[in-house]
Design an enzyme around this catalytic site. Structure first.
Site, PDB file in Angstrom:
ATOM      1  N   GLY A   1      32.814  63.915  84.830  1.00 27.67           N
ATOM      2  CA  GLY A   1      32.792  62.677  84.920  1.00 27.67           C
ATOM      3  C   GLY A   1      33.132  62.437  83.572  1.00 27.67           C
ATOM      4  O   GLY A   1      34.255  62.361  82.764  1.00 27.67           O
TER       5      GLY A   1
ATOM      6  N   LYS B   1      14.639  63.737  73.927  1.00 27.92           N
ATOM      7  CA  LYS B   1      14.979  63.645  72.520  1.00 27.92           C
ATOM      8  C   LYS B   1      14.652  64.232  71.725  1.00 27.92           C
ATOM      9  O   LYS B   1      14.390  65.758  70.802  1.00 27.92           O
ATOM     10  CB  LYS B   1      16.316  62.808  72.036  1.00 27.92           C
TER      11      LYS B   1
ATOM     12  N   LYS C   1      19.628  66.861  77.991  1.00 26.37           N
ATOM     13  CA  LYS C   1      17.986  67.099  77.650  1.00 26.37           C
ATOM     14  C   LYS C   1      17.055  67.118  78.479  1.00 26.37           C
ATOM     15  O   LYS C   1      16.253  67.094  77.540  1.00 26.37           O
ATOM     16  CB  LYS C   1      18.256  65.329  76.414  1.00 26.37           C
TER      17      LYS C   1
ATOM     18  N   GLY D   1      29.700  48.011  78.400  1.00 24.38           N
ATOM     19  CA  GLY D   1      29.255  48.451  78.940  1.00 24.38           C
ATOM     20  C   GLY D   1      27.940  49.789  78.415  1.00 24.38           C
ATOM     21  O   GLY D   1      28.216  51.324  77.842  1.00 24.38           O
TER      22      GLY D   1
END
Length: 430
Positions: free
Chosen positions: A15, A207, A107, A189
């Site tokens: 991606g 995280k 993560k 975005g």
């Protein structure tokens, strides 16, 4: 001496991040060779949708059989950037079983099952590196694992999600409401079509689990992390914060207890003083503030997401892992020797900022103060404004166990003179 046989890399996922990793490995091949001490090449790229156009990605490297790719006997390193729990977990395990080291940006998987992955890596003599899993390009995992390995870290306080920081920054600087700021983040975005993982704190919580485990040398899973999202933060909260000389951030907070016998990990919105370094972190940037006994206060700052920043972290790990391969060694694995328990949120000592809608009549403040005293919570400041029989009462407490503060708020809700609890927010960073 330069080794001539190239180290072969299998890339899982192509991606935004995977494509950027491919581009950098291709355009900077000579530099990577010089830094590693051997050529490094992509042997295959596993994807879900092979027909998708991927500019600059050689079609002959594309495959949909990720299992066959990681089971090839000539793969030295597997880079996993597909995300999620499965099939990522199974593929990483198979990579270890077949002699490959792994670089991951996952993560969610590391927070959920990091201990098992570290155990598999150790069993098969492989590396597991994951700098890209936390805070994008910011060097954070490796400094905690290596540079501060001889120190005692007591606290990690950070902004680890760019989407939420962008939204809160816009609400602070422009006076926009949550929905308006989210719409802007989506248009630019910064926010996904479904922003739940970000705005409800799931991303930051994963995280936090990783950071707490590394910082305190103990095992912390995602389920151990207390989590609150930031969707209820309002313009009125920012107005109150400004009156206190504060701003509001969604923070990941990992702490060692004062007696050293436990740790806590939590994610929630909080007011922090404008004098704190994290208060000036703007837009979609990340920053993490580390407090250690010998090193003192350290701050790591930079872009926390995006194709290029994340790819930078991935490639930094790739160079380290490849160097280990050439040396016939492995880097640091899991360090969980302290085996410290993770305390529940109720035992965390913090401060509350509470905004109450109350009746504007004599004796209200005394009633409210009595409730605080009954639960052992000391009041720091009180601010009251009133008009036409209604009033707003803003109370900031001294530090107290979160359970006592929560119980205080519940008792306040039951007072006849309290018409509503407008907002509750913790105060941190002092």
């Amino acid at each position: 001496m330069m080794r001539t046989r190239p180290l072969k890399v299998a890339l899982l996922g192509c991606g935004v991040v995977g494509s950027e990793v491919t581009r950098i490995m291709t355009t900077h091949a000579d530099d990577l060779t010089a830094r590693i001490g051997a050529p490094v090449e992509i042997a295959g790229i596993a994807v879900r949708r092979p027909g998708r156009v991927r500019a600059g990605v050689p079609e002959e490297l594309i495959t949909t059989d990720a299992t066959a790719l990681v089971e090839r006997g000539d793969i030295d390193v597997v880079i996993e950037v597909i995300g999620g729990i499965e099939p990522a977990r199974s593929l990483i395990t198979k990579a270890f079983e077949n002699g490959a080291s792994v670089v991951s940006a996952n993560k969610a998987l590391l927070a959920d099952d990091g201990a098992a992955l570290h155990a598999a890596a150790e069993k098969y003599g492989a590396d597991l590196y994951y700098e890209a899993a936390v805070a994008g390009a910011i060097p954070l995992v490796r400094p905690l694992r290596e540079s501060l390995a001889g120190d005692k870290v007591n606290r990690v306080l950070g902004i680890v999600n760019g989407t939420t920081n962008f939204i809160l920054d816009k609400m602070d600087t422009s006076g926009a409401g949550y929905s308006e700021a989210l719409d802007e983040a989506t248009a630019l975005g910064y926010a996904e079509a479904d922003p739940t993982a970000d705005v409800e704190g799931f991303d930051a919580a994963a995280k936090a689990a990783i950071l707490a485990g590394i910082a305190f040398h103990t095992r912390v899973r995602l389920d151990d992390v207390y989590r609150e999202g930031m969707t209820e933060v309002t313009a009125a909260d920012f107005a109150s914060a400004k009156q206190m000389g504060c701003t509001i951030k969604l923070l990941a907070i990992c702490e060692r207890a004062a007696d050293g016998r436990s740790v806590t990990a939590r994610v929630h919105p909080a007011m922090i003083p404008l004098s704190h370094p994290l208060a000036s972190v703007r837009e979609a940037y990340n920053a993490v503030f580390v407090e250690a006994e010998a090193a003192g206060q350290l701050m790591f700052y930079g872009p926390g997401a995006g194709g290029s920043p994340t790819a930078s972290a991935v490639l930094g790990d790739l160079v380290a892992v490849c160097r280990n391969k050439l040396a016939g060694s492995t880097g640091p694995g899991e360090s969980a020797y302290t085996r410290l328990p993770v305390s529940p949120m109720g035992e965390v000592v913090t401060r509350y900022h509470i905004s109450l809608d109350v009746a504007d009549k004599p004796g209200v403040l005394a009633q409210v103060a009595t409730v605080f005293a009954a639960h052992g919570v000391s009041i720091d400041t009180v601010r009251q404004t009133g008009k036409d029989g209604e009033a707003s009462l803003v109370v900031v407490t001294h530090r107290a166990p979160d359970a006592a503060l929560t119980a205080t708020v519940e008792a306040l809700r039951k007072l006849d003179t309290v018409r509503g609890v407008a907002s509750i927010m913790r105060v941190e960073g002092e």
